[in-house]
Design a protein around this motif. Structure first.
Motif, mmCIF file in Angstrom:
data_model
loop_
_atom_site.group_PDB
_atom_site.id
_atom_site.type_symbol
_atom_site.label_atom_id
_atom_site.label_comp_id
_atom_site.label_asym_id
_atom_site.label_seq_id
_atom_site.Cartn_x
_atom_site.Cartn_y
_atom_site.Cartn_z
ATOM 1 N N ASP A 1 45.062 -0.512 48.961
ATOM 2 C CA ASP A 1 45.767 -0.702 47.689
ATOM 3 C C ASP A 1 46.639 -1.946 47.804
ATOM 4 O OD1 ASP A 1 47.198 -0.678 45.374
ATOM 5 O OD2 ASP A 1 47.729 1.441 45.451
ATOM 6 N N PRO A 2 46.159 -3.096 47.291
ATOM 7 C CA PRO A 2 46.900 -4.348 47.444
ATOM 8 C C PRO A 2 48.273 -4.335 46.789
ATOM 9 C CG PRO A 2 44.635 -4.758 46.762
ATOM 10 C CD PRO A 2 44.866 -3.288 46.636
ATOM 11 N N SER A 3 48.505 -3.418 45.850
ATOM 12 C CA SER A 3 49.793 -3.402 45.158
ATOM 13 C C SER A 3 50.889 -2.720 45.970
ATOM 14 C CB SER A 3 49.643 -2.682 43.807
ATOM 15 O OG SER A 3 49.359 -1.308 43.994
ATOM 16 N N VAL A 4 50.533 -2.109 47.103
ATOM 17 C CA VAL A 4 51.507 -1.319 47.855
ATOM 18 C C VAL A 4 52.490 -2.200 48.611
ATOM 19 C CG1 VAL A 4 51.743 0.241 49.821
ATOM 20 C CG2 VAL A 4 50.054 0.715 48.062
ATOM 21 N N LEU A 5 51.995 -3.260 49.236
ATOM 22 C CA LEU A 5 52.824 -4.058 50.131
ATOM 23 C C LEU A 5 52.844 -5.516 49.718
ATOM 24 C CD1 LEU A 5 51.595 -2.672 53.582
ATOM 25 C CD2 LEU A 5 53.702 -2.068 52.402
ATOM 26 N N PRO A 16 60.914 -6.234 55.589
ATOM 27 C CA PRO A 16 61.408 -5.311 56.628
ATOM 28 C C PRO A 16 61.567 -3.884 56.109
ATOM 29 C CG PRO A 16 62.607 -7.387 56.721
ATOM 30 C CD PRO A 16 61.750 -7.446 55.492
ATOM 31 N N ARG A 17 62.002 -3.754 54.859
ATOM 32 C CA ARG A 17 62.162 -2.418 54.290
ATOM 33 C C ARG A 17 60.812 -1.714 54.163
ATOM 34 N NH1 ARG A 17 64.832 2.203 53.944
ATOM 35 N NH2 ARG A 17 64.794 3.146 51.861
ATOM 36 N N GLN A 18 59.779 -2.444 53.731
ATOM 37 C CA GLN A 18 58.453 -1.843 53.615
ATOM 38 C C GLN A 18 57.917 -1.421 54.984
ATOM 39 O OE1 GLN A 18 56.467 -5.013 51.475
ATOM 40 N NE2 GLN A 18 56.547 -3.867 49.549
ATOM 41 N N GLU A 19 58.123 -2.253 55.992
ATOM 42 C CA GLU A 19 57.684 -1.883 57.339
ATOM 43 C C GLU A 19 58.403 -0.624 57.813
ATOM 44 O OE1 GLU A 19 57.681 -4.822 60.318
ATOM 45 O OE2 GLU A 19 56.610 -6.333 59.133
ATOM 46 N N GLN A 20 59.689 -0.546 57.514
ATOM 47 C CA GLN A 20 60.464 0.629 57.909
ATOM 48 C C GLN A 20 59.920 1.886 57.236
ATOM 49 O OE1 GLN A 20 64.569 0.398 56.728
ATOM 50 N NE2 GLN A 20 65.225 2.023 58.105
ATOM 51 N N LEU A 21 59.586 1.769 55.948
ATOM 52 C CA LEU A 21 59.051 2.923 55.225
ATOM 53 C C LEU A 21 57.692 3.345 55.779
ATOM 54 C CD1 LEU A 21 59.988 1.950 51.551
ATOM 55 C CD2 LEU A 21 60.888 3.883 52.850
ATOM 56 N N VAL A 22 56.832 2.374 56.084
ATOM 57 C CA VAL A 22 55.515 2.711 56.632
ATOM 58 C C VAL A 22 55.665 3.417 57.974
ATOM 59 C CG1 VAL A 22 53.360 1.763 57.532
ATOM 60 C CG2 VAL A 22 54.295 0.892 55.388
ATOM 61 N N ARG A 23 56.557 2.912 58.812
ATOM 62 C CA ARG A 23 56.764 3.561 60.114
ATOM 63 C C ARG A 23 57.279 4.988 59.939
ATOM 64 N NH1 ARG A 23 56.460 -0.030 64.360
ATOM 65 N NH2 ARG A 23 56.642 -2.250 63.811
ATOM 66 N N ALA A 24 58.191 5.173 58.978
ATOM 67 C CA ALA A 24 58.749 6.507 58.758
ATOM 68 C C ALA A 24 57.682 7.474 58.246
ATOM 69 C CB ALA A 24 59.913 6.426 57.771
ATOM 70 N N VAL A 25 56.855 7.002 57.315
ATOM 71 C CA VAL A 25 55.786 7.855 56.788
ATOM 72 C C VAL A 25 54.780 8.181 57.885
ATOM 73 C CG1 VAL A 25 53.836 7.917 55.200
ATOM 74 C CG2 VAL A 25 56.047 7.082 54.406
ATOM 75 N N LEU A 26 54.433 7.191 58.689
ATOM 76 C CA LEU A 26 53.490 7.419 59.777
ATOM 77 C C LEU A 26 54.030 8.466 60.752
ATOM 78 C CD1 LEU A 26 50.741 6.374 60.762
ATOM 79 C CD2 LEU A 26 51.978 4.753 62.198
ATOM 80 N N GLN A 27 55.324 8.391 61.046
ATOM 81 C CA GLN A 27 55.923 9.374 61.942
ATOM 82 C C GLN A 27 55.884 10.769 61.321
ATOM 83 O OE1 GLN A 27 57.200 8.952 65.175
ATOM 84 N NE2 GLN A 27 57.073 11.186 65.027
ATOM 85 N N ALA A 28 56.163 10.852 60.005
ATOM 86 C CA ALA A 28 56.132 12.152 59.339
ATOM 87 C C ALA A 28 54.727 12.742 59.355
ATOM 88 C CB ALA A 28 56.635 12.009 57.901
ATOM 89 N N VAL A 29 53.721 11.894 59.108
ATOM 90 C CA VAL A 29 52.338 12.379 59.130
ATOM 91 C C VAL A 29 51.950 12.803 60.540
ATOM 92 C CG1 VAL A 29 49.933 11.735 58.750
ATOM 93 C CG2 VAL A 29 51.679 10.997 57.131
ATOM 94 N N ARG A 30 52.383 12.040 61.527
ATOM 95 C CA ARG A 30 52.090 12.396 62.919
ATOM 96 C C ARG A 30 52.674 13.766 63.256
ATOM 97 N NH1 ARG A 30 54.365 8.321 65.303
ATOM 98 N NH2 ARG A 30 52.502 7.151 65.926
ATOM 99 N N ASN A 31 53.917 13.979 62.847
ATOM 100 C CA ASN A 31 54.558 15.264 63.133
ATOM 101 C C ASN A 31 53.833 16.412 62.428
ATOM 102 O OD1 ASN A 31 56.437 13.887 64.644
ATOM 103 N ND2 ASN A 31 57.994 13.861 63.026
ATOM 104 N N ALA A 32 53.441 16.166 61.156
ATOM 105 C CA ALA A 32 52.741 17.207 60.410
ATOM 106 C C ALA A 32 51.393 17.521 61.041
ATOM 107 C CB ALA A 32 52.559 16.773 58.956
#
Length: 344
Positions: free
Chosen positions: A14-18, A24-40
């Motif tokens: 989805d080219p509109s996402v990033l 830096p804020r977008q990278e931070q959000l992606v890392r946080a989401v990735l961590q949440a998915v990993r935990n789930a």
């Protein structure tokens, strides 16, 4: 995990996402989401790999060789990005699916560009220009004075169109998107709906108004829009965003409410190295534009917003010069949120 590669894959999905490059804020959000998915993934399916289509797989890490664990704790789950061929195959599939939507885009049979258009956003003018560039102007005009008839009944059946749809990929083409301000487009869609009656039965079922006998106010039209699935409804009031944009972001967007359509089309021709069209000489364009209803009705904006308008007024006038009251703007911004974010 190759984080840069993951960001690249997200943009392909989805080219509109990033932004490019990501903030830096977008990278931070992606890392946080990735961590949440990993935990789930670790909690819901212990020991089993979890695949995220188009991105990669969460897998359990193998235990380290004896004596190599060290003192640093290791995450039990690791993320392995999809291999490029799998990603390319997924992208190609989604591109083909988008080209085969119910209201298909316009791919150039020579594989140079694709045009994304929306009804009530100068689509007839864009279509006439498109046929001119392809050398089909005279044939299309001879077929019917309304250019969409040729598009629907002839162009989409042409062998060169079908071949281009099947073989041309996103990396080969430039994508042109023509839009208008989403709120102003809703006003145009309203007049079209009242004048042509294409949504009369749906309006009657949704809000209990018989347009032929009672007329319809813009406020009531928005009441109706609030009952619609604006991603899949009639194309005249469907959102302007197209699924093709999730595969390849438009290379050029022309907003006809922000700039001149003809200048924008000429700029796109120049971008591709095509001959520059003198659009003033395409008589078909100007004859269609001459049929527009004059907007001469004036009055209090909130009153006009709530005033039922008739089929005759939609077809012949007078028609309100303005209908976008504060309430209308607020409701339409909510309804067409994605279009407002991308194109307004």
């Amino acid at each position: 995990m190759d984080f840069d590669r993951l960001l690249q894959q997200l943009r392909i999905l989805d080219p509109s996402v990033l932004d490019m490059p990501p903030s830096p804020r977008q990278e931070q959000l992606v890392r946080a989401v990735l961590q949440a998915v990993r935990n789930a993934a670790e909690q819901t399916a212990p020991g089993k790999p979890q695949h995220l289509p188009g991105l990669g797989v969460f897998r359990h890490r193998p235990p380290p060789p004896e004596g190599e664990a060290g003192g640093r704790p290791r995450r039990r789950m690791m993320f392995v990005p999809d291999e490029t061929p799998a990603l390319q195959e997924d992208t190609a599939r989604r591109w083909r699916d988008a080209l085969c939507q119910a209201e298909p885009p316009l791919p150039d049979p020579q594989g140079r560009f694709v045009v994304l258009f929306s009804p009530k956003s100068a689509s007839s003018s864009v279509l006439i220009w498109f046929f001119h560039v392809l050398g089909l102007y005279d044939e299309a005009r001879s077929y019917d004075e309304w250019p969409h008839q040729y598009r629907l009944r002839r162009f989409y059946q042409r062998e060169d169109y079908l071949a281009a749809r099947a073989t041309v990929g996103p990396a080969q083409v430039q994508v042109l998107k023509v839009v208008r301000d989403p709120l102003r487009r809703a006003v145009s869609s309203f007049r079209h709906a009242v004048g042509l009656g294409y949504a009369n039965e749906a309006i009657r079922r949704a809000i209990g108004v018989d347009v032929d006998t009672q007329g319809l106010s813009f406020r009531q039209f928005i009441d109706f829009l609030e009952t619609e699935d604006l991603a899949h409804c009639d194309v005249h009031h469907r959102e302007q965003w197209h699924p093709l944009e999730a595969v390849k972001a438009p290379d050029m967007v022309i907003n006809i409410d922000r700039g001149d359509l003809f200048s924008g089309l000429n700029a796109f021709e120049a971008r591709l190295g095509l001959p520059i069209t003198d659009l003033r000489q395409l008589s078909w364009l100007h004859e269609l534009q001459a049929t527009r209803v004059p907007e001469v009705m004036t009055g209090d904006l909130d009153t006009l917003y709530q005033r039922p308008l008739t089929v005759s007024q939609a077809r012949h006038g007078p028609w309100p010069a303005h209908l976008l009251s504060a309430d209308a703007r607020q409701r339409l911004q909510r309804l067409y949120g994605r279009d407002v974010m991308l194109y307004a």
